[in-house]
Design a protein around this motif. Structure first.
Motif, PDB file in Angstrom:
ATOM      1  N   LYS A   1       0.951  -1.254   0.051  1.00  0.00           N
ATOM      2  CA  LYS A   1       0.015   0.044  -0.104  1.00  0.00           C
ATOM      3  C   LYS A   1       0.773   1.271  -0.060  1.00  0.00           C
ATOM      4  O   LYS A   1       1.947   1.148   0.657  1.00  0.00           O
ATOM      5  CB  LYS A   1      -0.830  -0.032   1.264  1.00  0.00           C
ATOM      6  N   ILE A   2       0.355   2.361  -0.792  1.00  0.00           N
ATOM      7  CA  ILE A   2       1.102   3.645  -0.926  1.00  0.00           C
ATOM      8  C   ILE A   2       0.193   4.672  -0.368  1.00  0.00           C
ATOM      9  O   ILE A   2      -0.992   4.831  -1.158  1.00  0.00           O
ATOM     10  CB  ILE A   2       1.710   3.929  -2.252  1.00  0.00           C
ATOM     11  N   THR A   3       0.376   5.515   0.616  1.00  0.00           N
ATOM     12  CA  THR A   3      -0.537   6.516   0.998  1.00  0.00           C
ATOM     13  C   THR A   3       0.275   7.660   1.110  1.00  0.00           C
ATOM     14  O   THR A   3       1.420   7.973   1.599  1.00  0.00           O
ATOM     15  CB  THR A   3      -1.030   6.583   2.430  1.00  0.00           C
ATOM     16  N   ALA A   4      -0.363   8.844   0.324  1.00  0.00           N
ATOM     17  CA  ALA A   4       0.454  10.178   0.170  1.00  0.00           C
ATOM     18  C   ALA A   4      -0.677  11.281   0.644  1.00  0.00           C
ATOM     19  O   ALA A   4      -1.755  11.317   0.193  1.00  0.00           O
ATOM     20  CB  ALA A   4       0.910  10.514  -1.302  1.00  0.00           C
ATOM     21  N   ARG A   5      -0.075  12.204   1.224  1.00  0.00           N
ATOM     22  CA  ARG A   5      -0.991  13.463   1.468  1.00  0.00           C
ATOM     23  C   ARG A   5      -0.182  14.428   1.949  1.00  0.00           C
ATOM     24  O   ARG A   5       1.103  14.468   2.340  1.00  0.00           O
ATOM     25  CB  ARG A   5      -1.920  12.929   2.929  1.00  0.00           C
ATOM     26  N   PRO A   6      -0.866  15.662   1.849  1.00  0.00           N
ATOM     27  CA  PRO A   6      -0.094  16.991   2.097  1.00  0.00           C
ATOM     28  C   PRO A   6       0.245  17.051   3.670  1.00  0.00           C
ATOM     29  O   PRO A   6      -0.177  16.514   4.445  1.00  0.00           O
ATOM     30  CB  PRO A   6      -0.985  18.015   1.754  1.00  0.00           C
TER      31      PRO A   6
ATOM     32  N   GLU B   1       4.029  28.158   6.930  1.00  0.00           N
ATOM     33  CA  GLU B   1       3.689  26.588   7.481  1.00  0.00           C
ATOM     34  C   GLU B   1       4.489  25.938   6.404  1.00  0.00           C
ATOM     35  O   GLU B   1       4.823  26.588   5.240  1.00  0.00           O
ATOM     36  CB  GLU B   1       2.163  26.418   7.581  1.00  0.00           C
ATOM     37  N   SER B   2       4.777  24.768   6.846  1.00  0.00           N
ATOM     38  CA  SER B   2       5.440  23.785   5.816  1.00  0.00           C
ATOM     39  C   SER B   2       4.492  23.656   4.705  1.00  0.00           C
ATOM     40  O   SER B   2       3.317  23.686   4.678  1.00  0.00           O
ATOM     41  CB  SER B   2       5.833  22.605   6.498  1.00  0.00           C
ATOM     42  N   GLN B   3       5.179  23.377   3.457  1.00  0.00           N
ATOM     43  CA  GLN B   3       4.254  22.788   2.395  1.00  0.00           C
ATOM     44  C   GLN B   3       5.039  21.633   1.739  1.00  0.00           C
ATOM     45  O   GLN B   3       6.203  21.699   0.712  1.00  0.00           O
ATOM     46  CB  GLN B   3       4.569  23.786   1.076  1.00  0.00           C
ATOM     47  N   SER B   4       4.757  20.437   2.187  1.00  0.00           N
ATOM     48  CA  SER B   4       5.354  19.268   1.898  1.00  0.00           C
ATOM     49  C   SER B   4       4.491  18.049   1.500  1.00  0.00           C
ATOM     50  O   SER B   4       3.247  18.255   1.632  1.00  0.00           O
ATOM     51  CB  SER B   4       6.196  18.791   3.220  1.00  0.00           C
ATOM     52  N   ILE B   5       5.052  17.261   0.985  1.00  0.00           N
ATOM     53  CA  ILE B   5       4.104  15.745   0.947  1.00  0.00           C
ATOM     54  C   ILE B   5       4.697  14.652   1.737  1.00  0.00           C
ATOM     55  O   ILE B   5       6.143  14.468   1.653  1.00  0.00           O
ATOM     56  CB  ILE B   5       4.286  15.313  -0.662  1.00  0.00           C
ATOM     57  N   PHE B   6       3.703  14.035   2.327  1.00  0.00           N
ATOM     58  CA  PHE B   6       4.209  12.967   3.065  1.00  0.00           C
ATOM     59  C   PHE B   6       3.882  11.606   2.535  1.00  0.00           C
ATOM     60  O   PHE B   6       2.483  11.436   2.232  1.00  0.00           O
ATOM     61  CB  PHE B   6       3.733  13.171   4.579  1.00  0.00           C
ATOM     62  N   VAL B   7       4.776  10.525   2.565  1.00  0.00           N
ATOM     63  CA  VAL B   7       4.371   9.310   1.913  1.00  0.00           C
ATOM     64  C   VAL B   7       4.821   8.232   2.885  1.00  0.00           C
ATOM     65  O   VAL B   7       5.690   8.445   3.595  1.00  0.00           O
ATOM     66  CB  VAL B   7       5.304   9.219   0.516  1.00  0.00           C
TER      67      VAL B   7
ATOM     68  N   GLU C   1       9.580  12.111   2.257  1.00  0.00           N
ATOM     69  CA  GLU C   1       9.037  13.502   2.414  1.00  0.00           C
ATOM     70  C   GLU C   1       9.659  14.148   1.275  1.00  0.00           C
ATOM     71  O   GLU C   1      10.714  13.876   0.865  1.00  0.00           O
ATOM     72  CB  GLU C   1       9.536  14.292   3.628  1.00  0.00           C
ATOM     73  N   GLY C   2       8.895  15.040   0.621  1.00  0.00           N
ATOM     74  CA  GLY C   2       9.359  15.993  -0.561  1.00  0.00           C
ATOM     75  C   GLY C   2       8.797  17.347  -0.361  1.00  0.00           C
ATOM     76  O   GLY C   2       7.788  17.426   0.072  1.00  0.00           O
ATOM     77  N   CYS C   3       9.465  18.102  -0.966  1.00  0.00           N
ATOM     78  CA  CYS C   3       8.776  19.829  -0.903  1.00  0.00           C
ATOM     79  C   CYS C   3       8.815  20.343  -2.178  1.00  0.00           C
ATOM     80  O   CYS C   3       9.670  20.938  -2.747  1.00  0.00           O
ATOM     81  CB  CYS C   3       9.999  20.447  -0.189  1.00  0.00           C
ATOM     82  N   PRO C   4       7.789  20.170  -2.682  1.00  0.00           N
ATOM     83  CA  PRO C   4       7.336  20.673  -4.152  1.00  0.00           C
ATOM     84  C   PRO C   4       7.413  22.363  -3.862  1.00  0.00           C
ATOM     85  O   PRO C   4       6.657  22.894  -3.330  1.00  0.00           O
ATOM     86  CB  PRO C   4       5.865  20.186  -4.425  1.00  0.00           C
ATOM     87  N   ARG C   5       7.972  22.975  -4.783  1.00  0.00           N
ATOM     88  CA  ARG C   5       7.927  24.423  -4.895  1.00  0.00           C
ATOM     89  C   ARG C   5       7.746  24.832  -6.444  1.00  0.00           C
ATOM     90  O   ARG C   5       8.588  24.410  -7.003  1.00  0.00           O
ATOM     91  CB  ARG C   5       9.182  24.955  -4.289  1.00  0.00           C
TER      92      ARG C   5
ATOM     93  N   THR D   1       1.003  13.917  11.027  1.00  0.00           N
ATOM     94  CA  THR D   1       1.144  14.132   9.620  1.00  0.00           C
ATOM     95  C   THR D   1      -0.295  14.460   9.071  1.00  0.00           C
ATOM     96  O   THR D   1      -0.334  15.092   7.917  1.00  0.00           O
ATOM     97  CB  THR D   1       1.632  12.913   8.565  1.00  0.00           C
ATOM     98  N   LEU D   2      -1.267  14.592   9.739  1.00  0.00           N
ATOM     99  CA  LEU D   2      -2.632  15.019   9.430  1.00  0.00           C
ATOM    100  C   LEU D   2      -2.758  16.650   9.427  1.00  0.00           C
ATOM    101  O   LEU D   2      -2.349  17.194  10.443  1.00  0.00           O
ATOM    102  CB  LEU D   2      -3.687  14.458  10.153  1.00  0.00           C
ATOM    103  N   SER D   3      -3.264  17.124   8.381  1.00  0.00           N
ATOM    104  CA  SER D   3      -3.588  18.638   8.382  1.00  0.00           C
ATOM    105  C   SER D   3      -4.110  19.244   9.653  1.00  0.00           C
ATOM    106  O   SER D   3      -4.007  20.266  10.011  1.00  0.00           O
ATOM    107  CB  SER D   3      -3.978  19.099   7.191  1.00  0.00           C
TER     108      SER D   3
END
Length: 375
Positions: free
Chosen positions: A5-10, A28-34, A47-51, A367-369
């Motif tokens: 299983k793969i789960t991804a969220r802001p 605030e941070s602006q990242s993706i958590f997987v 974790e990744g940080c899309p910009r 990791t939940l918003s």
């Protein structure tokens, strides 16, 4: 090891203070958590940080990439599979480096845990040990906020600084003077965040700051290597490439005159650890120094990944940035945050290394918003 299983969220974590520079202001941070789960129930985290202004990614495009590539990532079961996936999908990663970084880190973490070994052992890297020295980063706020930020760094014991310009010459002169008057044995790197369009304007502004800087980072719009080369020659100061250096192919712009350049290597913008290590190998060959950098708002996942990379480029490592942890974030997503301490240092190994992988105990509810930190 088989992925189930793969789960991804802001990932949005509030900052303790506003952080600003010429390209953005952040609260605030602006990242993706997987989170990737194996059939056996083991969990890997990335974790990744899309910009938008760095790699032309957003949180939405990163999530779309992960959703689109979900099935092919499920087929990765070992390190060789991962390396093959990277090799076969270079152009895809070039367009989605932060998104892929979040997935790659989670896969590497999971593979290492499944083998009951560290990430370093999995990738045949040197084990973490010794001291890692970090740079204090001063953002582009007003003088009062600047002084407050500087005093916090001085209490910790920093002597290495990166100062982001504001575009207000008198304000930036006052900031430089403040640094020079308060910090013995000072080194400053200047970060323009792509501020100037004219080479003469850039040269004049930097000269009027009245200090000899160790290096100047991204003075012009992205990809202006000619302007950077001119400025480096004129000021006799190397240029740090950040947004202008995103992949190994960008060596073609600088390999003929390596003496003018420094590369800011941020794992998220490079597309993960494997691509970062390939860039380091080429930089070693050309003797181009490396700054192992960070995106604002990184958690301990990316900090820990960056340590693995920095530990394998000591001979060309100029500086390390990041590791702010809860100095900036209101909370981290692990119960043992990795962040700089006295004199801006991190000392490895850590207590958690015996857990395997990155050695982090991730608190998933953080990791939940909607998560609110205690107190």
């Amino acid at each position: 090891m088989k992925i189930n299983k793969i789960t991804a969220r802001p990932l949005r974590i509030p900052f303790k203070a506003v952080f600003s520079h010429a390209s953005a202001t952040r609260l605030e941070s602006q990242s993706i958590f997987v989170e990737i789960e194996s059939v056996g129930g083991e969990m890997g985290h990335g974790e990744g940080c899309p910009r938008r202004y760095v790699t032309d990614e957003t949180v939405d495009t990163a999530l779309e990439f992960i959703n689109t590539q979900h099935d092919s990532i499920l087929e990765v079961s070992c390190t060789e599979d991962l390396r093959q996936w990277v090799c076969e999908n270079q152009s895809l990663i070039d367009k989605n480096p932060a998104a892929f970084c979040s997935v790659e880190l989670a896969v590497i973490d999971l593979l290492a845990k499944s083998n009951s070994e560290s990430v370093e052992s999995l990738l045949s890297l040197k084990q973490l040990s010794g001291e890692f020295q970090y740079t204090a980063v001063l953002d582009a706020q007003n003088l009062s906020s600047f002084n407050s930020q500087l005093n916090r760094y001085l209490r910790i014991g920093f002597t290495d600084f990166k100062m982001k310009i504001s575009g207000d010459l008198k304000l930036d002169q006052a900031k430089v003077n403040c640094l020079v008057n308060n910090v013995p044995d000072l080194t400053i790197r200047l970060d323009a965040n792509n501020f100037w369009t004219d080479t003469t304007d850039a040269k004049t502004y930097i000269q009027e700051l009245g200090h000899e800087f160790l290096a100047v980072e991204e003075p012009f719009k992205v990809g202006n290597f000619r302007g950077c080369r001119y400025l480096s020659k004129t000021l006799k100061t190397p240029i740090i490439l950040d947004e202008s250096f995103l992949c190994i192919e960008h060596f073609q712009h600088i390999e003929d005159d390596p003496e003018y350049w420094i590369i800011n290597l941020r794992i998220s913008k490079m597309g993960g650890i494997l691509r970062s290590l390939a860039i380091i190998d080429k930089a070693k060959e050309l003797k181009i120094p490396i700054v192992v950098g960070a995106q604002v708002g990184e958690t301990s996942i990316l900090t820990r990944a960056a340590l693995a990379v920095a530990n394998n480029c000591w001979e060309i490592l100029l500086a390390q940035e990041g590791a702010f942890g809860t100095h900036l974030l209101k909370y981290d997503i692990t119960d043992e945050p990795i962040s700089f301490g006295e004199k801006g240092k991190i000392i490895a190994p850590f207590r958690s290394e015996s857990k395997g992988g990155f050695g982090l105990n991730i608190e998933s509810e953080r990791t939940l918003s909607t998560y609110s930190s205690p107190g």
